[in-house]
Each structure stands twice: as structure tokens, then as C-alpha cells.
Motif scaffolding. Sequence first.
Motif, PDB file in Angstrom:
ATOM      1  N   GLN A   1     -16.090  -1.026  -9.084  1.00  0.00           N
ATOM      2  CA  GLN A   1     -17.369  -1.007  -9.709  1.00  0.00           C
ATOM      3  C   GLN A   1     -17.056  -1.220 -11.326  1.00  0.00           C
ATOM      4  OE1 GLN A   1     -20.608   1.722  -9.045  1.00  0.00           O
ATOM      5  NE2 GLN A   1     -20.349   1.709  -6.890  1.00  0.00           N
ATOM      6  N   SER A   2     -17.787  -2.214 -11.973  1.00  0.00           N
ATOM      7  CA  SER A   2     -17.419  -2.537 -13.422  1.00  0.00           C
ATOM      8  C   SER A   2     -15.958  -2.980 -13.698  1.00  0.00           C
ATOM      9  CB  SER A   2     -17.714  -1.041 -14.126  1.00  0.00           C
ATOM     10  OG  SER A   2     -19.105  -0.736 -13.853  1.00  0.00           O
ATOM     11  N   SER A   3     -15.552  -3.611 -12.493  1.00  0.00           N
ATOM     12  CA  SER A   3     -14.040  -4.160 -12.725  1.00  0.00           C
ATOM     13  C   SER A   3     -14.410  -5.353 -13.362  1.00  0.00           C
ATOM     14  CB  SER A   3     -13.397  -4.068 -11.472  1.00  0.00           C
ATOM     15  OG  SER A   3     -13.915  -4.848 -10.635  1.00  0.00           O
ATOM     16  N   GLY A   4     -15.308  -6.200 -13.491  1.00  0.00           N
ATOM     17  CA  GLY A   4     -15.520  -7.355 -14.011  1.00  0.00           C
ATOM     18  C   GLY A   4     -15.646  -8.696 -12.982  1.00  0.00           C
ATOM     19  N   LYS A   5     -15.940  -8.134 -11.746  1.00  0.00           N
ATOM     20  CA  LYS A   5     -16.116  -9.267 -10.678  1.00  0.00           C
ATOM     21  C   LYS A   5     -17.264 -10.237 -11.145  1.00  0.00           C
ATOM     22  CE  LYS A   5     -16.854  -6.401  -7.272  1.00  0.00           C
ATOM     23  NZ  LYS A   5     -18.097  -7.110  -6.802  1.00  0.00           N
ATOM     24  N   SER A   6     -18.490  -9.647 -11.407  1.00  0.00           N
ATOM     25  CA  SER A   6     -19.707 -10.469 -11.713  1.00  0.00           C
ATOM     26  C   SER A   6     -19.386 -11.362 -12.751  1.00  0.00           C
ATOM     27  CB  SER A   6     -20.823  -9.717 -11.984  1.00  0.00           C
ATOM     28  OG  SER A   6     -21.263  -9.093 -10.620  1.00  0.00           O
ATOM     29  N   SER A   7     -18.505 -10.933 -13.630  1.00  0.00           N
ATOM     30  CA  SER A   7     -18.354 -11.633 -14.985  1.00  0.00           C
ATOM     31  C   SER A   7     -17.571 -12.941 -14.750  1.00  0.00           C
ATOM     32  CB  SER A   7     -17.686 -10.921 -16.180  1.00  0.00           C
ATOM     33  OG  SER A   7     -18.543  -9.838 -16.493  1.00  0.00           O
ATOM     34  N   ILE A   8     -16.511 -12.695 -13.913  1.00  0.00           N
ATOM     35  CA  ILE A   8     -15.817 -13.643 -13.492  1.00  0.00           C
ATOM     36  C   ILE A   8     -16.516 -14.777 -12.730  1.00  0.00           C
ATOM     37  CG2 ILE A   8     -13.822 -14.274 -11.857  1.00  0.00           C
ATOM     38  CD1 ILE A   8     -12.394 -11.772 -12.445  1.00  0.00           C
ATOM     39  N   LEU A   9     -17.397 -14.377 -11.942  1.00  0.00           N
ATOM     40  CA  LEU A   9     -18.089 -15.472 -11.116  1.00  0.00           C
ATOM     41  C   LEU A   9     -19.055 -16.156 -11.849  1.00  0.00           C
ATOM     42  CD1 LEU A   9     -18.849 -13.392  -7.627  1.00  0.00           C
ATOM     43  CD2 LEU A   9     -17.403 -15.042  -7.902  1.00  0.00           C
ATOM     44  N   GLU A  10     -19.644 -15.509 -12.802  1.00  0.00           N
ATOM     45  CA  GLU A  10     -20.459 -16.329 -13.835  1.00  0.00           C
ATOM     46  C   GLU A  10     -19.885 -17.071 -14.574  1.00  0.00           C
ATOM     47  OE1 GLU A  10     -24.515 -13.106 -14.216  1.00  0.00           O
ATOM     48  OE2 GLU A  10     -22.634 -13.073 -15.701  1.00  0.00           O
TER      49      GLU A  10
ATOM     50  N   ILE B   1      -8.558 -15.601   1.885  1.00  0.00           N
ATOM     51  CA  ILE B   1      -7.575 -15.222   0.606  1.00  0.00           C
ATOM     52  C   ILE B   1      -8.482 -14.286  -0.090  1.00  0.00           C
ATOM     53  CG2 ILE B   1      -6.964 -16.453  -1.533  1.00  0.00           C
ATOM     54  CD1 ILE B   1      -5.529 -17.573   0.960  1.00  0.00           C
ATOM     55  N   ILE B   2      -7.598 -13.298  -0.619  1.00  0.00           N
ATOM     56  CA  ILE B   2      -8.234 -12.116  -1.149  1.00  0.00           C
ATOM     57  C   ILE B   2      -8.093 -12.212  -2.620  1.00  0.00           C
ATOM     58  CG2 ILE B   2      -8.070  -9.684  -1.256  1.00  0.00           C
ATOM     59  CD1 ILE B   2      -6.733  -9.672   1.354  1.00  0.00           C
ATOM     60  N   LEU B   3      -9.164 -11.930  -3.461  1.00  0.00           N
ATOM     61  CA  LEU B   3      -9.096 -12.126  -5.036  1.00  0.00           C
ATOM     62  C   LEU B   3      -9.439 -10.716  -5.509  1.00  0.00           C
ATOM     63  CD1 LEU B   3      -8.928 -14.373  -7.163  1.00  0.00           C
ATOM     64  CD2 LEU B   3     -11.350 -14.132  -7.393  1.00  0.00           C
ATOM     65  N   ALA B   4      -8.288 -10.161  -5.747  1.00  0.00           N
ATOM     66  CA  ALA B   4      -8.287  -8.697  -6.115  1.00  0.00           C
ATOM     67  C   ALA B   4      -8.443  -8.472  -7.357  1.00  0.00           C
ATOM     68  CB  ALA B   4      -6.966  -8.031  -5.497  1.00  0.00           C
ATOM     69  N   VAL B   5      -9.628  -7.956  -8.026  1.00  0.00           N
ATOM     70  CA  VAL B   5      -9.642  -7.792  -9.428  1.00  0.00           C
ATOM     71  C   VAL B   5      -9.719  -6.334  -9.686  1.00  0.00           C
ATOM     72  CG1 VAL B   5     -11.456  -8.032 -11.122  1.00  0.00           C
ATOM     73  CG2 VAL B   5     -11.587  -9.599  -9.151  1.00  0.00           C
ATOM     74  N   SER B   6      -8.686  -6.120 -11.029  1.00  0.00           N
ATOM     75  CA  SER B   6      -8.404  -4.796 -11.617  1.00  0.00           C
ATOM     76  C   SER B   6      -8.412  -4.791 -12.922  1.00  0.00           C
ATOM     77  CB  SER B   6      -6.962  -4.584 -11.229  1.00  0.00           C
ATOM     78  OG  SER B   6      -6.682  -4.672  -9.736  1.00  0.00           O
ATOM     79  N   PRO B   7      -9.093  -4.044 -13.514  1.00  0.00           N
ATOM     80  CA  PRO B   7      -9.364  -3.813 -15.043  1.00  0.00           C
ATOM     81  C   PRO B   7      -7.962  -3.602 -15.587  1.00  0.00           C
ATOM     82  CG  PRO B   7     -10.405  -1.986 -13.877  1.00  0.00           C
ATOM     83  CD  PRO B   7      -9.978  -2.871 -12.977  1.00  0.00           C
TER      84      PRO B   7
ATOM     85  N   GLY C   1      -3.958 -11.525  -7.561  1.00  0.00           N
ATOM     86  CA  GLY C   1      -4.506 -10.679  -8.401  1.00  0.00           C
ATOM     87  C   GLY C   1      -4.988 -10.895  -9.791  1.00  0.00           C
ATOM     88  N   VAL C   2      -6.147 -10.448 -10.066  1.00  0.00           N
ATOM     89  CA  VAL C   2      -6.923 -10.879 -11.221  1.00  0.00           C
ATOM     90  C   VAL C   2      -7.085  -9.713 -12.146  1.00  0.00           C
ATOM     91  CG1 VAL C   2      -9.092 -11.695 -12.233  1.00  0.00           C
ATOM     92  CG2 VAL C   2      -8.102 -12.684 -10.041  1.00  0.00           C
ATOM     93  N   ILE C   3      -6.448  -9.806 -13.513  1.00  0.00           N
ATOM     94  CA  ILE C   3      -6.611  -8.569 -14.497  1.00  0.00           C
ATOM     95  C   ILE C   3      -7.585  -8.911 -15.339  1.00  0.00           C
ATOM     96  CG2 ILE C   3      -5.084  -7.128 -15.843  1.00  0.00           C
ATOM     97  CD1 ILE C   3      -4.221  -6.935 -12.951  1.00  0.00           C
ATOM     98  N   THR C   4      -8.675  -8.227 -15.412  1.00  0.00           N
ATOM     99  CA  THR C   4      -9.684  -8.266 -16.412  1.00  0.00           C
ATOM    100  C   THR C   4      -9.676  -7.416 -17.605  1.00  0.00           C
ATOM    101  OG1 THR C   4     -11.047  -6.938 -15.269  1.00  0.00           O
ATOM    102  CG2 THR C   4     -11.381  -8.983 -14.478  1.00  0.00           C
ATOM    103  N   LYS C   5     -10.348  -7.823 -18.643  1.00  0.00           N
ATOM    104  CA  LYS C   5     -10.674  -6.750 -19.707  1.00  0.00           C
ATOM    105  C   LYS C   5      -9.169  -6.571 -20.490  1.00  0.00           C
ATOM    106  CE  LYS C   5     -14.282  -4.268 -17.618  1.00  0.00           C
ATOM    107  NZ  LYS C   5     -14.847  -3.310 -17.148  1.00  0.00           N
ATOM    108  N   LEU C   6      -8.342  -7.759 -20.606  1.00  0.00           N
ATOM    109  CA  LEU C   6      -7.090  -7.609 -21.283  1.00  0.00           C
ATOM    110  C   LEU C   6      -7.257  -7.282 -22.979  1.00  0.00           C
ATOM    111  CD1 LEU C   6      -5.134 -10.523 -19.537  1.00  0.00           C
ATOM    112  CD2 LEU C   6      -4.592  -8.104 -19.388  1.00  0.00           C
ATOM    113  N   ASP C   7      -8.439  -7.560 -23.391  1.00  0.00           N
ATOM    114  CA  ASP C   7      -8.561  -7.260 -24.861  1.00  0.00           C
ATOM    115  C   ASP C   7      -9.119  -5.953 -25.062  1.00  0.00           C
ATOM    116  OD1 ASP C   7     -10.974  -7.862 -23.329  1.00  0.00           O
ATOM    117  OD2 ASP C   7     -12.221  -8.405 -24.754  1.00  0.00           O
ATOM    118  N   LEU C   8      -9.370  -5.200 -23.913  1.00  0.00           N
ATOM    119  CA  LEU C   8      -9.536  -3.905 -24.271  1.00  0.00           C
ATOM    120  C   LEU C   8      -8.491  -2.909 -24.064  1.00  0.00           C
ATOM    121  CD1 LEU C   8     -12.964  -3.756 -22.308  1.00  0.00           C
ATOM    122  CD2 LEU C   8     -12.719  -3.755 -24.447  1.00  0.00           C
ATOM    123  N   MET C   9      -7.224  -3.420 -23.885  1.00  0.00           N
ATOM    124  CA  MET C   9      -6.366  -2.375 -23.589  1.00  0.00           C
ATOM    125  C   MET C   9      -5.823  -1.885 -25.015  1.00  0.00           C
ATOM    126  SD  MET C   9      -3.590  -4.682 -21.181  1.00  0.00           S
ATOM    127  CE  MET C   9      -2.680  -3.013 -20.958  1.00  0.00           C
ATOM    128  N   ASP C  10      -5.324  -0.649 -24.823  1.00  0.00           N
ATOM    129  CA  ASP C  10      -4.908   0.151 -25.998  1.00  0.00           C
ATOM    130  C   ASP C  10      -3.894  -0.584 -26.881  1.00  0.00           C
ATOM    131  OD1 ASP C  10      -6.361   2.088 -25.279  1.00  0.00           O
ATOM    132  OD2 ASP C  10      -4.733   3.211 -24.073  1.00  0.00           O
TER     133      ASP C  10
END
Length: 766
Positions: free
Chosen positions: A37-46, A213-219, A245-254
Motif C-alpha cells: 500500500q502507498s508504494s505508487g502503483k496507482s500513480s504508475i497506472l495513471e 509477467i510480474i510488475l513488482a513495485v517497491s518504493p 522491478g519498478v522502483i518508485t519515489k526516487l526523488d524522496l530518497m535521503d
Amino acid sequence: MASLGDLIPTVNKLQDVMYDAGIDTLDLPILAVIGSQSSGKSSILETLVGKDFLPRGTGIVTRRPLVLQLNNISPESPLTENEVTSSRGDSSADHEEGEMSLQDHLNKAQGIVKDSTKEVREWGEFLHIPDRRFYDFSQIREEIQNETARIAGKNKGISRIPINLKIFSPRVLNLTLVDLPGITKVPIGEQPADIEKQIKNLILEYVAKPNCIILAVSPANVDLVNSESLKLAREVDPMGKRTIGVITKLDLMDSGTNAIEILSGKLYPLKLGFVGVVNRSQQDIQLNKSVDEALDNEEEFFSRHPVYRTIATRCGTRYLAKLLNHILLCHIRDKLPDIKAKLNTLIGQTEQELASYGGEATITPENRAGLVLQLMNKFATRFVSSIEGTSTEISTKELCGGARIYYIYNSIFGRTLQSINPNHNLSKGDIRTAIRNSTGPRPSLFVPELAFDLLVKPQIQLLLDPSQHCIELVYEELMKICHNCGSPELARYPRLQAKLIEVVSELLRDRLGPTRSYVESLIEIHKAYINTNHPNFLSATDAMAEIVKNKKSLSLAREQESDSTSDNEIVDQKAPKHNSFANGASKTEHGELHDSDSDYNSDQSIKNSKDSFLNYFFGKEQGNQANDDGLHLTQGLGEEQDSMPEDAMLNFKGLNISSKGDYFGKENVELTEREELECELIRRLISSYFDIVREMIQDQVPKAAMCLLVNFSKETIQNRLVTKLYKENLFNDLLQEDQSLAQDREKCIKLLETYKAASKIIGDIL
């Protein structure tokens, strides 16, 4: 062969066909999006669609799988008059006269935007509302929420029934994805206690299929080792061959950290690799920042980032869309021949199942008679072939049909007859009484033949019950064969099948009575005439010779044993306790021993008297049998009466003589040696004659059963069925279909049509 770009639309058509039929037997290639939840799946689809159309909120928002088909259309396709008319109900905009034309209002309401000189149209369609187009994507969001609540309820429960949504737009690439509920660990609010298990099982239904095909979303702001999506993907794809593998929220990393090792595949290798994306922030969504603007900002982020700019061409949502499109196309191209082969197999299986239901042919008044006659013939043929062992559906687990009947004859019936003791319930007292009764008031000079007849007939009667039981077992087996003669075609008409069984059962019942009567008459025939001249019957001469031989051997053995005893003991052992028939000694009423003129101590007498039963038994004619073994109770009674004491006469006159007296009826009364010989002779003769009759009965009863019951039923079953059931006024009732089977047949017809339609779709591109 069609172009590679037609493969995804082809699979979409297959999905539509399967959805309309309500079946899911084909493992179609598909992309499944999984993540916490809140990993960014919906944002990718939109972002892939270019529209805001997914529900948002806290907790579990996606509570049903969303099958999303993205269909690329040409932006130059004109909007037809019919489409304008059919979509007017989607808009509530008012006509502003003088500012906008009616067409402008319709275009605005329908989501048609001006792009230079071209009109770009985008819309969505739900398969559960096939006749409606949604040009307003906010209405798509509402429909998803309403449809989710309709099936999964308004609480936080989930459902495995998917929602199918098609998006048509010139801005999308052909893709088919499944958005699955977000993985959660801890139930919150109204969520069920086992929500984690429910979601995991739902996700596994999709990702466990080899064609997924598995689209594994990870923040990116969560350690990769804690990624629930990658952990779940590894369970079903341990080698990482079909996981992206899909890595989301790269701009939010420390600050000072990056995911370059992950994106390059050094930290967690996947065959299809990792793609980094930057999602729209919540603030961007609230400020209604467009998807195009967000995509531009995403590209700028990667191109200017000091670390990611080296891989900027392999990052971003636009690259992800192209990559997914290419991967899905290649995956479909590789799997389509297998799908085609599976479809052919399913078509063949479904055609066989449909044939078992009677096929697609409908019943008409013209073919009713022929159908009834055909089913009758099949039933009769199956009945006969089951008996003869020529059926194609012979069981390998147990004996049945004709083999079972053979087993009844040879094992059950045969063993039962062999287990009968010829002298069952026949005691020595019975034999002695029968001998005396058959002589009447006269003393017997030899064992009377009438006694043998009286004794052997009840023993023959012992064969009746096993014989009748054999017939009943054969009857029961024929009834079982009758009930097992149904077929899938016949099961379609339960009334006809019941009538066929009823007619054959009646035929078997009709034949059971005559067969039992004939078997009973067989026993009566053997009892009616005791044929002692049968060539296999034991000769009385031989029987007596064997008895005497055995007796002498036994006496000799006893004499040898007595040689070692004292003279007094020898005298005591040889002293007779009763009148002797073999040693020729008899006792008078005063207890004195004297020699008898009719003794049996001469071997020469036995050897030379083979010509008759009388001479054999007594050696030669005897004139004086007085006082022999006490058999002649009345001989010399008048002479002895005068010499009897008066007290003895009184006691004798007061006797109550009965056939059940001490002398006649009790088994514990010791038999004389003569009586012992007579009983043994009768026993051996009965056994010999019983064996002859038993052998004949063992042969005749199965023949009677075959002739009167089995073969008669085989030969007359078809005529009986035609006579009883082949009547015009019965056809309508007999051909009433079973309702559940009719529904299964209709379902099978629909399924076959679906498979053929799917096969045609694939055939157009192969």
C-alpha cells in the motif's frame, strides 16, 4: 501472418471472449502489478494512461482486481454522428448560446480536446456495461468505486471477481495490466483479521500462472530487503525470469543516497531488470498538475541527476511503458502457439463432452421414433455384450457381467455343493430305525432296499436350497447388468432410461419363476426314481467287502495290542458285552454263551458269495435266526410265555411300547455289531449315490439357468423393449430431457462456441 503490434489487441479480444463466457481456462499472457500500500502503483497506472481515473484514499483502495486494457487508437479517427448521439447522456453541460456551439458543448462534455487542428478522443468502457462509453474519466473512477462496493461490499473486504476496464486513447501503448490490491501486514479499522492472507492468496492466483509477467513495485525510500512485492514475486519466480522491478519515489530518497546499484541489477538481479520512476506527489495531484507536465518533470529529474543521468534513457514512466509493451509483445509471441494448442485440446474435449450429452441435435417429431429405437437398440446391445464379455467398457477392478455369472456357477455354487455332507443330520439311530420300519412286523434277513430309498431322498433334498440360491444370484447379477447398461446419451432422457430398466427387470422377474420351478423339478426327478443300477453307483458287494476288511484289520490290530496283557485281562477284553454278529456267539437270557449256526467267521463264505446281496450278507441261506441280536422280538414268544414267572408276565403286559422307547429311538443305546455293519453299509451307499446326484445337479442347474434365464433374456430383450415402449403416444413422455443435463449441454455448447471463436482470433494472426 499479422504484424507484431496486433498481438496485444488479439489477446485483449481473447480476454473479452473469455469474460463474456464467464470462463477462465486459458492462461493468457498478462502483466500483474503488485506492491505494498502507498508504494505508487496507482500513480504508475495513471501515468501510463495519462488520466486520473483510479480511486484514492487511505487503507485498501483497490479491493477487486482491475484488468486494465490499454488500446492505442489513431488520433485522426473522426468522431461519428452515432458516437456523438450515443454519448450525450454522459454530459450535463448547458448550452451557452452565443459563446459555444452545440458541437462545442458536446465535445467538451465528451472529453474531446482540440489539439492544433485535430480532435483527440479518449474514453473508457467497462465490460459489465458493454453499451456505454465513459468520456469523463472522473466518472470512470466513480464507476470503479460503485462496482467495487456492489461486489465486495462497502466495508474493507476484498473480492477476487475482477473489474474489466478498457481505455481507448492515442496516447497509450497497447498493454494489458492487472492492478491487484496492495499488500498489507496489519489489519486497520474495519479490515478483516486475516486480510493479509486474503490479499496474498488473491495475488498468487494471478502471479503463480506461468504466462503472467510480474510488475513488482517497491518504493525507493524503503530498504529493498523489506520489499513485500519482490518477496512475493520470488515465491513464484525464484529465478527472476518473468519479474520486472519498478522502483518508485526516487526523488524522496535521503540526501546522499541513491538506487543506482538496484537499477543496474547488481544488488538484486532480475532478467527483465529494474526501472526507476518518479511519481506525482500528493501536492501535484491536489494542484491538478497534468500527467504530461509530470512526465516532463520526471525526464528532467533523471537527465539532471548526477547519478541517474548515466541511465536516464532507461528510466521514467515513458520508458517503462515502451518496455512493458515490448516485453508483453514478445511474451505473447512466444506463448501464442501454446495457447493455440491448448485451445485445440479444449475444443476436442468439449466436443466429446457435448457428444456425451447427445450433441447439438434437437428433437423433432420426425426423428423421435428413430431416436427412441436407436436408444433401445443401444441399451439391448450393451446388455448382451456385458453378458458375453464383448463390451468396450469392461471393468478391470472387479468381476462383472458374464464373468460374474461364471464365478457364481463354478465358485459359489460348486463350492457350496461340495461342502454338503451326504450324511448330514443322519445318525446311526435314524438308519437303524429306517431299517426296522421298512421291514414291518417281519424280521429282516438282509438290509432292505426300501430303507436305503427312505434315507437317501432327504439327502438329495439338501441340494435344492443351493440350487435355488444359484438361480437367485444369477438373477441379481442380470439385474445389476440391466441397471449398468445406461449411457451418456441415454442419461439425457431419464424417463426413457427408467422405462427400459423397468421393462428388462419385468422380463427377468417373469423368467425367474419358471427357472426356479424347473430347478425344483430337477430335484424331484432325482428323488422320484433311485437308480441303484447307475454305473457309477458303489456295489453293495464291494462296500460290504471293504467294511469287513476294515473291521478285520481293526480286530487284528487290537489282538496284537492285547498280547502283552495278562491272561485275565485278555479274557475280560474278549468277553462280549452284547450279542456278537461277527464271531458267531450269542447270549441267552440267562447270560450264557453258545455257538451260533449262522456265524460270520468263515472268510471262504464271503469270497464265494459275490453273486447276490442276500448270499453276500449272510454267506448262505440260514434256517435258524432265533435270538440273533434280539432282532426277532416275538419269535418263540408263545413258547417262552408259559415258562415266565408270574411277576415277569405282569411287568411285560404293562409295558407302553412306543417307537420312541429306549430300544428304538435313543442314540446312546449301544448298537450290536450287526447293526453297526448295517449302518456303515447304508452310509456308504448313500454317500455314493449322493455324489452321483450332486454331480448331475452341479451340471444341470447352470445349464437350466443359462437356457431359461440368461439366454432367453438375451434373445428376447430387444423384442420385449420394442413391444412395450415403441409406441407413438409414449414418445413425448419418454424423450423428456433431464433439466440439469439440458443446462449442462447448453453450457457446453456455449463453451465450445467460445473456444472456437478464440481459436479463430488466434488463427487470424498465426
